[in-house]
Design a protein around this motif. Structure first.
Motif: not given
Length: 465
Positions: A312-320
């Motif tokens: 997906s070009p948009t379905n992500f998040d950032y983590t440590h």
């Protein structure tokens, strides 16, 4: 006091993108307030032979031949006859204007307002910025001729979409945009962005911060349903960018962990026909931006610009544990729900970003120094809390993460070769620090404008003094 959300009262360029191939921004001065008011009156009605109709945010059964919208500066509101009592209810940063806020947003040195060409070298004369979007250049000419009957045209800035939706640095652009509750946009049907409250973009509605509503300028019919725009002319130094990729790749060729950046047995997944040097150039470009140049998020595909399965070009998040560097441009500008120092700020500084490229095509085989770049609009309900906070705190200071504090954004930041640095990530958790990149994007003009509602434009058209 009416606070009911009515989509037809909102200028169309705020909550949706038009996705046209051409844009023309007219920088205007009010010389005859009577003529200007008559133009606005016709523009919020059905338009006339001498004035185009303001485009509302509606779902069209048939796309209009062009879309037309206006933004008004503080001096423009004054020139149209807005009373001092009401002018004083607008936010301080809007009253100051972009040139007086230059240091805060990184416009110094070669980007300083004293180096901006006309008409932005005379900010007090910039009263309106009218934007025309179309697929046909003749429509731009037609609308400009109509506008020129009521205003003095101080300057014109033309923009266009580049092939494959890219910008001059080679990245596919315009992928991630906010979505809004109560607004149905067919163009955003497949986008996975979280829903934003209307107060992110419009005055008079709740924001993500509990109990926080941005002040609505008075009178209510002038301020309600309005928004603000930081209009920017941004020159992109494509030659310097490509030269730096060469410089960084040359350095990385001697690094013992270069194989962790680009697997020598799978270089084709980074780009067809690339050798190690070429693959490293693309990895540097991808990490600096936060996306590969074809738009694939680095977070979801850190080892391949062309992953084996679709992402997906948009379905992500950032983590440590994210492989996307904390200092990457897109992660700085929109940290999503990821870990940042100002935890309360997640998603609260969202901006609507509209932009088209300007200038001649760039041929990497025959580089030249012609000016080319981006005509950008950064829209939100509060300039200071959104645009200026992003530019100052996140882009140019890195206050959202102690690991990047003291480093500027590698693409948009106010960098110098003597002080710039950027930490690239490796799959083993280590980093490689690269140095020495120059400033790559320069301000070449701009203005803070108020994007009034349809009711507000009618109010301004009916002023008498």
């Amino acid at each position: 006091m009416n606070t009911h959300f009515k989509l037809s009262d909102i200028q169309g360029n705020i909550l949706r993108g038009y996705r046209r191939n051409l844009v023309r921004h007219l920088i205007l001065e009010v010389k005859d307030k009577g003529a200007a008011r008559r133009f606005l009156a016709a523009a919020v009605d059905d338009g006339t032979a001498d004035s185009p109709k303001i485009t509302r945010d509606v779902t069209w059964e048939v796309r209009p031949p062009y879309c037309f919208n206006i933004g008004i500066t503080y001096e423009g509101l004054r020139a149209l006859g807005t009373s001092s009592r009401h002018l004083n209810t607008f936010p301080t940063e809007f009253k100051h204007g972009m040139t007086k806020r230059a240091i805060k947003i990184g416009d110094f040195g070669d980007s300083a307002p004293e180096n901006w060409p006309a008409p932005f070298d005379q900010p007090d004369r910039v009263h309106l910025i009218a934007s025309i979007h179309s697929d046909v250049s003749e429509h731009l000419d037609q609308v400009e001729a109509e506008v020129a009957k009521a205003f003095t045209v101080l300057g014109v800035r033309n923009g266009r979409n580049l092939p494959e939706g890219r910008v001059f640095f080679g990245y596919v652009d315009g992928i991630s945009q906010p979505r809004f509750k109560r607004v149905i946009d067919p163009e955003m049907a497949d986008v996975d962005e979280p829903m934003d409250p209307l107060g992110t973009a419009l005055l008079g509605y709740p924001t993500r911060q509990e109990g926080v509503l941005y002040r609505v300028p008075t009178p209510h019919e002038l301020g309600f349903n309005g928004s603000f725009n930081a209009f920017r002319v941004l020159e992109q130094d494509v030659v310097a960018f490509e030269n730096y990729l060469d410089q960084a790749a040359t350095t990385l060729m001697d690094h013992p962990k270069k194989h962790l950046l680009a697997d020598p047995d799978n270089l084709g997944r980074i780009g067809e026909g690339l050798d190690m040097f070429g693959a490293l150039r693309e990895v540097v470009a991808a990490q600096m931006c936060g996306r590969w140049r074809n738009g694939v998020p680095y977070e979801l595909s850190p080892d391949a610009q062309f992953p084996e399965t679709e992402v997906s070009p948009t379905n992500f998040d950032y983590t440590h544990a994210s492989r996307c560097p904390a200092g990457a441009h897109l992660r700085r500008a929109n940290p999503r729900g990821g870990p940042i120092v100002q935890r309360i700020a997640n998603y609260t500084r969202r901006l609507i970003r509209r932009g088209m490229s300007y200038g001649p095509d760039f041929d990497p085989k025959n580089p030249d120094n012609a000016e080319r770049g981006l005509l950008g609009s950064f829209i939100g309900a509060n300039i200071a809390a959104q645009f200026e906070a992003v530019m100052c705190d996140w882009i140019n200071l890195g206050l959202q993460d102690p690991n990047i504090t003291g480093a500027n954004d590698p693409l948009l930041g106010a960098n110098t070769p003597e002080t710039s640095w950027f930490d690239m990530t490796l799959p083993d958790g280590d980093t490689i620090r690269i140095y020495g990149f120059p400033r790559l994007i320069y301000a070449r003009g701009g203005a803070y404008t108020f994007l009034p509602s349809i009711a507000a434009i009618k109010y301004l058209s009916e002023l008498t003094d």
